[in-house]
Design a protein around this motif. Structure first.
Motif: not given
Ligand code: HEM
Ligand SMILES: Nc1ncnc2c1ncn2[C@@H]1O[C@H](COP(=O)(O)OP(=O)(O)OP(=O)(O)O)[C@@H](O)[C@H]1O
Ligand SMILES: Nc1ncnc2c1ncn2[C@@H]1O[C@H](COP(=O)(O)OP(=O)(O)OP(=O)(O)O)[C@@H](O)[C@H]1O
Ligand SMILES: [Mg+2]
Ligand SMILES: [Mg+2]
Lengths: 221, 64, 215, 246, 221, 215
Positions: E1-11, E94-103, E139-146
């Protein structure tokens, strides 16, 4: 002149090597035009009315999508440096790259537009005007776009920034291009619009390669 | 049998363009596709044969 | 392909071919170097030395005219650079690969020559690739080549375009022992034919003689 | 159980599949031609003129089989692709790659014949009807699959990437189909409704059936031909290929 | 979970470092929507009618424009290899990167849509539905797009190929998204459309990161 | 930060830590190598040698699990790789820079650690950068650093994440003499603490001992 032709040939070769690339710009155009009926609804009368606008916006976006690749690959791998140091004048090479871009991203759209127009139930003479307007307009889009591509080269956030810079400059082309079709439909004659497009094209053909070259030199510093 | 003459058959009751356009396109593409597939096969075979020949030539050279 | 025929006029003058004086360069707030000067005449070469970050690459880019200097002057054949003549006489190979990953080594060479406006027939290009040990890789896309093989494709340009002055930034990177020796021979040949070279490298260079500039 | 399935697919190696396909092709061609002749005979000489559409309706005899095949082939393609991804069998990826162009061809034929039918019947080459639109999207999905595979030159990677795309597409096809259907029907009825062909005569049904069988056999035959070429291309450096091609 | 948040923060950090990037996706959205009145003409009734469709297509294209960058930078500089070898599961990163893309690319559009809707003279309740639909749809667009971004990674002709792969898959989102607004305008209630969007989002949220991870592993081979 | 504490159980068994056998790899039509095998125990390192294009990079990628082998087996702590445990014990640095050009060296280190799920405080990260001679560059974007400085940022990860086995592909490239010596010392320390390493390089390596594998 030889270097000019060599650049055109080289860029075409590179594009053909990525077989899919040539076709996909075209398919992007097709898909984007098909998206609008899906978003707007299937009423034929409404669709017929907005068809020229949609086709023009789609052409504009399809051109735009190919722009970042115009110089960036050559920039990243250092080929652009080599071009700037090449004995042939950089302006000539740049003009070659722009022509190649139009042949790959612009011309196919012109050829395809009548087919897509049929989907929106446009009649033959309207289709003719539309195609003519695109024939004048797409090289204009490539020329203007090249300046933007050069300016955003190696700049962080390139692709989107490019869209931001270039789209406002595309507006005159859009207004006169889509306007030509509407004027024709309204029975006013499209001549005025088309000659304005041609004039803009001549102007851009003269200045754009020059401005692009200057921008590239800055990007390389 | 509803056709009185060959001409009538080809006229398709005024829908000639559409009917023959459809059937023609189908015939054209469905004849072309197998030929393309076959050419692809024979191209591979030819290049394989060429390679074999080159191998043999190399072998001969080595032996002599 | 030798430098000799490019020399043309140039002897019997009282100026040196390449004359650099008073160069200064700063990046950000950091002064990398000031008052750098050197000169090269046919057959001479310069080894630019310095630790990582000393400014070697920056100096090379000033030299070939890719970025402007803060101060100083670079003269080629007694004319300030960048001149069209200088660009015709120059080959610069930098840190970048400058080869198209989608094309084959052969196509890369041919197209690079066409862009430079010099003629190059396939035979010569092929011979250059073979000489650099790329036999059997002429028709693969560069993308799949190994790190050292990519560098070799780039180096093949030295054989396919005549130039008087070679500016090579860490050209010996990623090359194996045989290739290093071979590149050394190449440079020595070039110098013997009246060429000039500016080189950087952190390894000892297999080229005899040469001036040294420490940044 | 699982072990034996895997065993079976090992057996279906390119080496054993290549001659097998070669032996099957003539039979499928024969079947395609026989069914085709029968179907064409019925479509032009047995089936009566339609009361409303005149002779124009005869397009149905190619339009419907092409439409069916275009949808069916996508399913088969995704099946092979998924199999390849799951069991890592080499032939599956090749089958998927061989089927895609034929599927795209069928989709293109469906669009083309449909457009040629629409002009006389509806007065327009194209309307934004649910079925038409989803067929168009299906065509794009095929093109995407082919473009993706063409863009990757390591065949193993191309197979895997293509398989993922085909599977994602197969999940999406029902979603797309229903979304387009609802998009259209929820709307006020300004579009021309696609009238089902009036109570199909028995003969017409037979004609369509025969033509559909012909298209089916044709697709199998062409896909097998193509897969043979693909097998040779990919396995060209194995010993058996050198012996297989005399 | 930490790595997830770290990815979001990084992106997010990386995007903020390229200041222009955050804003330009938004500007692209704004400019594309503004192009249509120029291409189609200024009739208010017509524009009002096509507004939801246009806003949705623009949102879709704006999302698409940011997709190539989702993984390519990390791929080119080798970071993706490091991620695949990292002790944290790749799916999580990867999930973290997708979330960051949506944000970065989705959320701003949602926030901006009501403002742009005003340009087209939509009333308050319609705007509400539009925003809600975009909130579920982007978010659906970000998910499919990924998935598409991962499949086209390192592939020749990337950007345009990506559009070809992803746009057909976007169509359900477009239809239900734009449909929600129209159903609402027609007095039919948007509930059905919105719950379908939500269902698709749930489905994609479950499968897309998984498919994306599989595609990334293939790309790295 | 040493490897010692990662060793845990592992001694007193009759298996070696890393055991590679029968590896084969082909690229395109070319068989790069077949039947490659070696084993490493704590404190040992392997020098993979071979000319350009021999398959060193390919071997490394098989080893760490980035691409599948045609044949053969890789066992880590007697379990087939890629296992979660192996990835925790591994650091792989390849030809690529794998640093974000827009971020500073410090940010790069901190984020890389966060992605790996290991804690890293700023002090430790800063110390690693200083040790690698990047004092004064902590707050510049990596983009403006010199080629050698970029490599150093990457190498700093060796100091900020404990790992048992280091797989370094041409890690000595672009480094100056002092940095080469320093990296050699670093590896020697790692080995002394019970770590393992697999290295490639075309230059002689400043690390004593070691097995050799020639491709
Ligand atoms: C480009 C235009 C068209 C496309 C893409 C298209 C597509 C399709 C598809 C995909 C099917 C199979 C659907 C299913 O089995 O559920 C189909 C069936 C059919 N189509 Fe079309 N169509 C087009 C135009 C037309 C036109 C203009 C007509 C007649 C006026 C027509 C009449 C039929 C009929 C009668 C069937 C068989 C119905 C059934 O089996 O349920 N189509 N078409
Ligand atoms: N904006 C900046 N602010 C401060 N220092 C900078 C800035 N941009 C670049 N530098 C410094 O300038 C130097 C550029 O060095 P250059 O690339 O010329 O080094 P080099 O001698 O080629 O090194 P290497 O051997 O590693 O290739 C580096 O030390 C870098 O840190
Ligand atoms: N599709 C292909 N067809 C034929 N040969 C290929 C193909 N792809 C890669 N190769 C070859 O495989 C080899 C890959 O080598 P690799 O990158 O592992 O070399 P390396 O030992 O790391 O070399 P270097 O010292 O230059 O880094 C190269 O010789 C390359 O030419
Ligand atoms: Mg340097
Ligand atoms: Mg290597």
């Amino acid at each position: 002149m030889n270097a000019f032709l060599a650049t055109v040939r080289r860029d075409l070769l590179l594009a053909l090597r990525r077989k899919s690339e040539v076709l996909t710009a075209v398919f992007f155009f097709v898909i984007v035009t098909s998206l609008f009926p899906l978003g707007i609804g299937p009423e034929p009368v409404l669709l017929k009315k907005i068809a020229p606008g949609i086709l023009w916006v789609a052409a504009l976006l399809a051109t735009l999508l190919g722009l970042p690749r115009l110089f960036s690959a050559d920039h990243v791998d250092g080929t652009l440096e080599q071009m700037a140091l090449s004995p042939s004048p950089l302006g000539l090479l740049v003009a070659g790259k722009i022509l190649a871009h139009w042949l790959l991203c612009g011309l196919p759209l012109v050829l395809l537009a009548p087919v897509l127009g049929l989907q929106f139930d446009l009649d033959a003479s309207t289709l003719g005007i539309l195609t003519l307007a695109l024939l004048l307009g797409t090289p204009l889009l490539s020329l203007i776009g090249a300046i933007g591509a050069a300016l955003t080269l190696g700049v962080r956030g390139g692709g989107v920034l490019l869209a931001l810079l270039v789209l406002p400059l595309y507006i005159p082309a859009l207004i006169f291009g889509a306007g030509a079709v509407e004027a024709h439909s309204a029975g006013l004659g499209a001549g005025g619009h088309l000659s304005l497009l041609a004039a803009m094209l001549a102007l851009a053909g003269f200045f754009a390669p020059w401005a692009t070259t200057a921008a590239l030199r800055v990007a390389l510093e | 049998m509803q056709w009185n003459s060959v001409g009538e058959f080809f006229a398709m009751g005024g829908y000639a363009l559409y009917v023959w356009g459809s059937f023609g396109a189908c015939a054209l593409l469905m004849i072309a596709e197998p030929f393309l597939a076959r050419r692809r096969l024979s191209d591979v075979r030819k290049s394989l044969a060429r390679e074999r020949l080159a191998d043999e030539l190399e072998l001969q050279q080595k032996n002599s | 392909m030798t430098a000799r025929k490019l020399l043309r006029a140039g002897f019997g003058h009282n100026w040196t071919m390449l004359n650099v004086s008073g160069l200064a360069c700063s990046r950000g707030e950091r002064r990398l170097f000031t008052d750098v000067g050197f000169s090269l005449d046919p057959g001479e070469w310069l080894h630019v030395q310095g630790e990582n970050g000393a400014g070697k690459t920056s100096l090379m880019r000033l030299l070939v005219g890719l970025s402007p200097a803060d101060a100083g002057e670079i003269r080629w054949r007694d004319e300030p650079t960048p001149s069209a003549e200088f660009r015709r006489d120059l080959i610069y190979l930098g840190h970048h690969a400058a080869v198209k990953e989608d094309l084959t080594p052969l196509e890369n060479l041919l197209l690079a020559a066409a862009l430079d406006g010099v003629g190059l027939d396939e035979g010569t290009a092929l011979a250059a690739l073979v000489r650099l040990g790329l036999r059997g890789r002429e028709d693969l896309p560069v993308r799949v080549l190994s790190a050292g093989q990519k560098r070799r494709v780039l180096l093949a340009r030295l054989l396919t375009r005549p130039a008087l002055i070679w500016v090579l930034d860490e050209a010996f990177n990623a090359l194996d022992v045989a290739a290093v020796r071979q590149l050394g021979d190449l440079i020595a040949e070039h110098l013997a034919a009246g060429g000039m070279a500016v080189l950087t490298s952190h390894q000892p260079l297999p080229v005899p003689g040469g001036k040294t500039l420490v940044l | 159980m699982r072990q034996s399935i895997i065993q079976w697919f090992r057996f279906a190696s390119p080496q054993s599949f290549y001659p097998l396909a070669g032996r099957m092709i003539p039979w499928f061609w024969a079947a395609a031609i026989i069914f085709g002749i029968g179907g064409l005979w019925i479509s032009f000489f047995v089936a009566p003129t339609d009361a409303q559409q005149g002779e124009g309706y005869r397009i149905i005899f190619v339009h419907v089989p092409a439409s069916w095949m275009s949808m069916f082939i996508y399913l088969v393609m995704a099946f092979w692709a998924g199999l390849g991804l799951a069991l890592n069998t080499r032939v599956s990826g090749m089958m998927a790659q061989a089927l895609a162009p034929t599927g795209a061809l069928m989709a293109a034929l469906s669009l083309w014949t449909g457009a040629l039918w629409g002009k006389p019947m509806w007065g327009a080459w194209w309307v934004w009807d649910a079925r038409l639109t989803s067929e168009l999207i299906l065509f794009f999905l095929y093109l995407g699959f082919m473009a993706l595979q063409a863009a990757i030159d390591d065949p193993r990677r191309a197979d895997k990437a293509g398989a993922i795309l085909a599977l994602v597409g197969v999940v999406n096809i029902p979603i797309i189909y229903f979304s387009v259907k609802w998009w259209n029907t929820l709307h006020q009825g300004s579009t021309i409704n696609l009238n089902k062909a009036p109570s199909m005569a028995q003969t017409m049904l037979w004609g369509m059936l025969l033509m559909a069988l012909a298209f089916w056999m044709y697709s199998i035959a062409v896909a097998l031909m193509r897969v043979r070429a693909i097998i040779l291309e990919r396995e060209r450096h194995t010993e058996w290929v050198k012996h297989a091609v005399e």
